[in-house]
Scaffold this motif. Sequence first.
Motif, PDB file in Angstrom:
ATOM      1  N   ASN A   1      42.736  26.919  29.374  1.00  0.00           N
ATOM      2  CA  ASN A   1      42.844  27.893  28.601  1.00  0.00           C
ATOM      3  C   ASN A   1      41.502  28.576  28.544  1.00  0.00           C
ATOM      4  N   HIS A   2      41.162  30.002  28.621  1.00  0.00           N
ATOM      5  CA  HIS A   2      40.043  30.583  28.709  1.00  0.00           C
ATOM      6  C   HIS A   2      39.490  30.571  27.307  1.00  0.00           C
ATOM      7  N   MET A   3      39.842  30.359  26.217  1.00  0.00           N
ATOM      8  CA  MET A   3      39.233  30.389  25.038  1.00  0.00           C
ATOM      9  C   MET A   3      38.812  28.824  24.514  1.00  0.00           C
TER      10      MET A   3
ATOM     11  N   GLY B   1      37.543  27.413  27.044  1.00  0.00           N
ATOM     12  CA  GLY B   1      36.287  27.241  27.675  1.00  0.00           C
ATOM     13  C   GLY B   1      35.404  27.957  26.945  1.00  0.00           C
ATOM     14  N   HIS B   2      35.590  28.887  26.152  1.00  0.00           N
ATOM     15  CA  HIS B   2      34.519  29.663  25.455  1.00  0.00           C
ATOM     16  C   HIS B   2      34.222  28.692  24.289  1.00  0.00           C
ATOM     17  N   ILE B   3      34.874  27.707  23.751  1.00  0.00           N
ATOM     18  CA  ILE B   3      34.227  26.911  22.634  1.00  0.00           C
ATOM     19  C   ILE B   3      33.663  25.629  23.372  1.00  0.00           C
TER      20      ILE B   3
ATOM     21  N   VAL C   1      34.758  35.291  19.427  1.00  0.00           N
ATOM     22  CA  VAL C   1      34.419  36.881  19.349  1.00  0.00           C
ATOM     23  C   VAL C   1      34.287  37.475  20.548  1.00  0.00           C
ATOM     24  N   SER C   2      35.277  38.083  21.146  1.00  0.00           N
ATOM     25  CA  SER C   2      35.373  38.584  22.450  1.00  0.00           C
ATOM     26  C   SER C   2      36.026  39.906  22.455  1.00  0.00           C
ATOM     27  N   GLY C   3      36.060  40.698  23.671  1.00  0.00           N
ATOM     28  CA  GLY C   3      36.604  41.944  23.751  1.00  0.00           C
ATOM     29  C   GLY C   3      38.467  41.783  23.474  1.00  0.00           C
TER      30      GLY C   3
ATOM     31  N   THR D   1      29.049  35.262  27.622  1.00  0.00           N
ATOM     32  CA  THR D   1      30.318  36.174  28.352  1.00  0.00           C
ATOM     33  C   THR D   1      31.001  35.513  29.200  1.00  0.00           C
ATOM     34  N   ASP D   2      32.122  35.806  29.600  1.00  0.00           N
ATOM     35  CA  ASP D   2      33.085  35.325  30.617  1.00  0.00           C
ATOM     36  C   ASP D   2      32.277  34.611  31.891  1.00  0.00           C
ATOM     37  N   ASN D   3      32.661  33.554  32.122  1.00  0.00           N
ATOM     38  CA  ASN D   3      31.963  32.647  33.348  1.00  0.00           C
ATOM     39  C   ASN D   3      32.784  31.758  33.743  1.00  0.00           C
TER      40      ASN D   3
HETATM   41 ZN    ZN Z   1      36.100  35.637  27.331  1.00  0.00          ZN
END
Ligand code: ZN
Length: 390
Positions: A157-159, A161-163, A183-185, A353-355
């Motif tokens: 899950n991408h989100m 990943g952000h966490i 908080v993203s696009g 940012t996304d990575n």
């Molecule tokens: Zn993202």
Amino acid sequence: MKILSIETSCDETAIAVLECEGEVSSPEFKILGNSLYSQVELHKEYGGVYPNLARREHAKNLVPLLIRTLKEAGLYYIENKNLKELNNVKTSRLKEILEKEPELHKLFFDFLLTLEIPDIDLIAVTEGPGLAPALWVGISFAEALSIIWNKPVLPVNHMEGHIWSVLLNSKNKIDFPAIALLVSGGHTELIYIKNYKDFEVIGRTRDDAVGEAFDKVGRLLNLPYPGGPQISRLAEIYREKGSPSKITLPEPMINTPDFDFSFSGLKTAVLYKLKEFPILTPEIQEEVAYAFEEAAINVLTSKTSRALNTFSSNTLIVGGGVIANSYLRKRLSDLTNSNENLKLHIPERNLATDNAIMIAMSAYLEFLFRNERIEDLLSGELKAKSNLSF
Ligand code: ZN
Ligand code: KG4
């Protein structure tokens, strides 16, 4: 264990290899290879991300990025022997993938068959949320690698990943329960994290995401896409001048008792405000950027502060592209500095940012959490889940 991760959910194509060790409560990560190609220049022309264009670009860039990442990780070897033989089932599955993703060219599969199988344990790929065509190409690529190399794939899950991107810094120990502000696009969410893998979305945007609002206001101000960094730059210029602004903009939902957000009214308010000025001078651009940033960030900070209090949480994790915004960083550190028990975890800028690094980290936690043998991860169909939640 070594994890090779693939991220294609939006307009960044990214591949990384991480060495991951340790237990859930104290994971250690080392980046062995990391490549990222941002399509932002391409999408700039259109003022936003076009899913099918993104998909084609991902397909074009995945192979060069894979080679670069493997080389950096010291895992790239050309096998001088004959092409690897695949059994019929695998060959027909690869054919199916090629039919679905024609831009992942057959030459690429032939080329992969000449490579020595790299010393990795697991392939991780973003399954959602994101743009479906963009997600699919990453998933098909991961599946093709899995077939050719005989390695398991774990969807991420991408989100999440952000966490978990904050865990790259091993000093960042998470004291549960935690609150995450994402908080993203595409997202604006407050999440209550009782423990690893125990998430509850307590608030979300009812219309535009905050990054989307930055981008749309950027367009209103005639700034290039993506508007976020541009607005942030102009607002900073205005802030440094120290002159009070006469422009007031609404702070939507700032006093509502829930944890939801709404940013589309703020964007519309900017649209109407701009009609008051006959021409858009650099000074007006700066002042409007400032007023917009203040309003948006006041709402984010205020709701986050209330979430921390309501859920008696001592840890705030922030993720997503908008945390690259220096003013938001400052406001959140002011908030957490005001209480010595509160800890703030923000990923480093290149991880905000996304990575693909965050995708490997998240996969490792998922792997530890599932407590399954690596071989048992192989089963299960991979699917793009564009609306995936927690
Ligand atoms: Zn993202
Ligand atoms: O997480 P991300 O890289 O991609 C996804 O949307 O998943 O976030 C991109 C968003 C864009 O809307 C961009 O304008 C915003 O993050 N952004 C910023 C800043 N840098 C990037 N917004 C405000 N201030 C910034 N400095």
